[in-house]
Design a protein around this motif. Structure first.
Motif, mmCIF file in Angstrom:
data_model
loop_
_atom_site.group_PDB
_atom_site.id
_atom_site.type_symbol
_atom_site.label_atom_id
_atom_site.label_comp_id
_atom_site.label_asym_id
_atom_site.label_seq_id
_atom_site.Cartn_x
_atom_site.Cartn_y
_atom_site.Cartn_z
ATOM 1 N N PHE A 55 0.849 -1.191 0.000
ATOM 2 C CA PHE A 55 0.000 0.000 0.000
ATOM 3 C C PHE A 55 0.885 1.241 0.000
ATOM 4 C CE2 PHE A 55 -2.552 3.255 2.291
ATOM 5 C CZ PHE A 55 -3.590 3.342 1.377
ATOM 6 N N PHE A 56 0.480 2.235 -0.771
ATOM 7 C CA PHE A 56 1.274 3.455 -0.919
ATOM 8 C C PHE A 56 0.584 4.609 -0.196
ATOM 9 C CE2 PHE A 56 2.515 0.612 -4.192
ATOM 10 C CZ PHE A 56 3.855 0.884 -4.454
ATOM 11 N N GLY A 57 1.330 5.357 0.613
ATOM 12 C CA GLY A 57 0.730 6.458 1.350
ATOM 13 C C GLY A 57 1.800 7.306 2.012
ATOM 14 N N PHE A 58 1.455 7.945 3.137
ATOM 15 C CA PHE A 58 2.418 8.772 3.871
ATOM 16 C C PHE A 58 1.988 8.828 5.332
ATOM 17 C CE2 PHE A 58 0.025 12.921 4.102
ATOM 18 C CZ PHE A 58 -1.070 12.553 3.348
ATOM 19 N N THR A 59 2.935 8.962 6.240
ATOM 20 C CA THR A 59 2.593 8.842 7.665
ATOM 21 C C THR A 59 1.805 10.035 8.198
ATOM 22 O OG1 THR A 59 4.624 9.849 8.549
ATOM 23 C CG2 THR A 59 4.705 7.493 8.087
ATOM 24 N N VAL B 238 3.108 -7.775 4.444
ATOM 25 C CA VAL B 238 2.486 -6.465 4.202
ATOM 26 C C VAL B 238 3.565 -5.386 4.124
ATOM 27 C CG1 VAL B 238 0.880 -4.729 5.111
ATOM 28 C CG2 VAL B 238 0.355 -7.168 5.366
ATOM 29 N N TYR B 239 3.453 -4.540 3.096
ATOM 30 C CA TYR B 239 4.427 -3.464 2.882
ATOM 31 C C TYR B 239 3.710 -2.122 2.754
ATOM 32 C CZ TYR B 239 7.602 -7.293 2.014
ATOM 33 O OH TYR B 239 8.348 -8.427 2.164
ATOM 34 N N PHE B 240 4.252 -1.129 3.427
ATOM 35 C CA PHE B 240 3.750 0.243 3.314
ATOM 36 C C PHE B 240 4.857 1.059 2.660
ATOM 37 C CE2 PHE B 240 3.498 4.556 5.223
ATOM 38 C CZ PHE B 240 2.251 4.931 4.741
ATOM 39 N N VAL B 241 4.572 1.595 1.482
ATOM 40 C CA VAL B 241 5.585 2.383 0.779
ATOM 41 C C VAL B 241 5.207 3.854 0.867
ATOM 42 C CG1 VAL B 241 6.688 2.834 -1.444
ATOM 43 C CG2 VAL B 241 6.126 0.487 -0.796
ATOM 44 N N PHE C 167 5.107 -5.843 9.774
ATOM 45 C CA PHE C 167 4.955 -5.112 8.524
ATOM 46 C C PHE C 167 6.283 -4.407 8.205
ATOM 47 C CE2 PHE C 167 0.080 -4.131 8.907
ATOM 48 C CZ PHE C 167 -0.172 -5.487 8.928
ATOM 49 N N THR C 168 6.469 -4.141 6.920
ATOM 50 C CA THR C 168 7.680 -3.424 6.506
ATOM 51 C C THR C 168 7.280 -2.131 5.806
ATOM 52 O OG1 THR C 168 8.881 -5.492 6.195
ATOM 53 C CG2 THR C 168 9.772 -3.554 5.071
ATOM 54 N N ALA C 169 7.964 -1.052 6.157
ATOM 55 C CA ALA C 169 7.762 0.222 5.460
ATOM 56 C C ALA C 169 9.033 0.536 4.686
ATOM 57 C CB ALA C 169 7.469 1.336 6.448
ATOM 58 N N ALA C 170 8.868 1.213 3.579
ATOM 59 C CA ALA C 170 10.035 1.568 2.763
ATOM 60 C C ALA C 170 9.743 2.844 1.997
ATOM 61 C CB ALA C 170 10.359 0.433 1.796
ATOM 62 N N THR C 171 10.791 3.474 1.546
ATOM 63 C CA THR C 171 10.638 4.651 0.700
ATOM 64 C C THR C 171 11.933 4.841 -0.104
ATOM 65 O OG1 THR C 171 9.884 6.951 0.635
ATOM 66 C CG2 THR C 171 11.490 6.400 2.363
ATOM 67 N N ALA C 172 11.942 5.850 -0.929
ATOM 68 C CA ALA C 172 13.136 6.164 -1.734
ATOM 69 C C ALA C 172 12.907 7.542 -2.321
ATOM 70 C CB ALA C 172 13.317 5.150 -2.848
#
Lengths: 150, 211
Positions: free
Chosen positions: B73-77, B107-110, B133-138
């Protein structure tokens, strides 16, 4: 004669009081009594996140429209009513500036739809109760308690 | 003659071992009927190579997704409504999946807000919702490789140059990536569909392991 006069006075006073109390029950003077808030809650987030969303059911049980001017709370600032809408295939938060509830109408603030967008002045924790004040267009205020939930 | 036969035999073993490693576990999602998850069927496509940084500050690429059924899932905190609601629903979905297949679903939060969502903030966010869960960004250029492949859009809404309280518009669907690291399906999360998504995932995992 004086005795009769006193009796009539007391009876009239009692009757007026009774009518006044009945009127108060049937037709409340303050409009806030027409706005019924239920299931008011705030979605908790970790302290690293400065924003929170609040949700509730708002019903107007009166005969006239109720217009909400603002929401305020010591715990939050910049409180605004937002609606999540689809825009260009993306979820977009749009501010709702007019919150008028028609007689017998219910407005539901729920996840993924309308919500109060708030900036937290301090961290929140699940189970906590937060007071909020709603200001109506007639100048009256209504207070409500919101529960913070995970 | 024996040498030729041995060479053919060796070649067969080599071909078998190469095929055996390059063709991953069958993940034929099109054979499974789903209630909520829309499967892409013949439109299923392999993801390109991408490189993000996860909330443990480790490189996160395609290999991490291989062999599992992945929800992304793509979003922002700083998102107060859709993102936390979706993550809570993801948590409910995972908890609804029978324990024997739960490990097969990740589950991944990007975050599409790399300017504010640094790995340490993502770490706090993930530990709040579910430490598994894993969160990631770039940076945006690197994110684009992944978002373009998944049809995910996002747009920063700054009111001014120095605006730090901005919001980010973003696609609201959850992406399903299969064990072959193919974009296999998507769904819009909803609190009323948690049980059905859990059933869909259980069926997909079970189908996969039965083959």
């Amino acid at each position: 004669m004086n005795k009769n006069y006193s009796f009539v006075f007391v009876r009239t006073t009692l009757m007026v009081t009774r009518i006044f109390l009945t009127m108060m029950i049937l037709f409340p003077l303050a409009s806030q009594a027409d706005l019924v808030i239920a299931n008011a809650w705030i979605k908790n987030l970790p302290p690293t996140v400065p924003v929170r969303a609040a949700y509730m059911n708002m019903s107007n049980t009166g005969q006239e429209a109720v217009c909400i001017v603002s929401f305020s709370s010591e715990k939050f600032s910049n409180i605004a009513l937002h609606e999540t809408v689809m825009n260009d295939g993306m979820m977009h938060m749009q501010q709702v500036t007019d919150l008028t509830i028609a007689p017998n109408q219910q407005i539901i603030l729920e996840p993924g739809g309308m919500h109060l967008m708030m900036r937290a002045n301090e961290p929140t924790r699940p189970g906590e109760s937060v007071q909020m004040t709603i200001k109506l267009s007639d100048g009256s205020h209504q207070s409500l308690m919101m529960t913070v939930k995970k | 003659m024996r040498i030729v036969l041995a060479q053919i035999f060796s070649l067969l073993i080599l071909v078998y071992s190469v095929i055996g490693h390059s063709v991953p576990v069958a993940a034929n999602s099109s054979l499974v009927e789903t209630e909520v998850i829309t499967l892409l069927g013949s439109e299923t496509r392999t993801l390109p190579k991408f490189e993000l940084i996860d909330h443990h500050q480790k490189t996160f690429g395609k290999d991490r997704l291989r062999g599992k059924w992945n929800l992304m899932f793509f979003g922002f905190t700083n998102c107060p409504d859709v993102c936390p609601t979706t993550l809570s629903e993801m948590n409910s979905i995972v908890n609804q999946i029978p324990a024997r297949v739960r490990d097969e679903v990740k589950v991944y939060f990007v975050s599409v807000d790399p300017e504010r969502d640094k790995p340490e903030l993502l770490a706090a966010y993930m530990s709040y919702f579910n430490p598994d869960f894993t969160a990631a960004t770039a940076d945006l250029d690197k994110l684009k490789i992944l978002t373009s492949a998944l049809g995910v859009s996002h747009k920063t809404r700054k009111k001014s140059e120095g605006d730090l309280a901005y919001t980010v518009d973003h696609s609201g669907y959850v992406v399903l990536i299969d064990p072959n690291v193919q974009y296999a399906g998507l769904f819009f999360s909803d609190r009323d569909s948690v049980d059905a998504v859990a059933r869909d995932l259980s069926n997909l995992v079970t189908q996969n392991s039965d083959e």
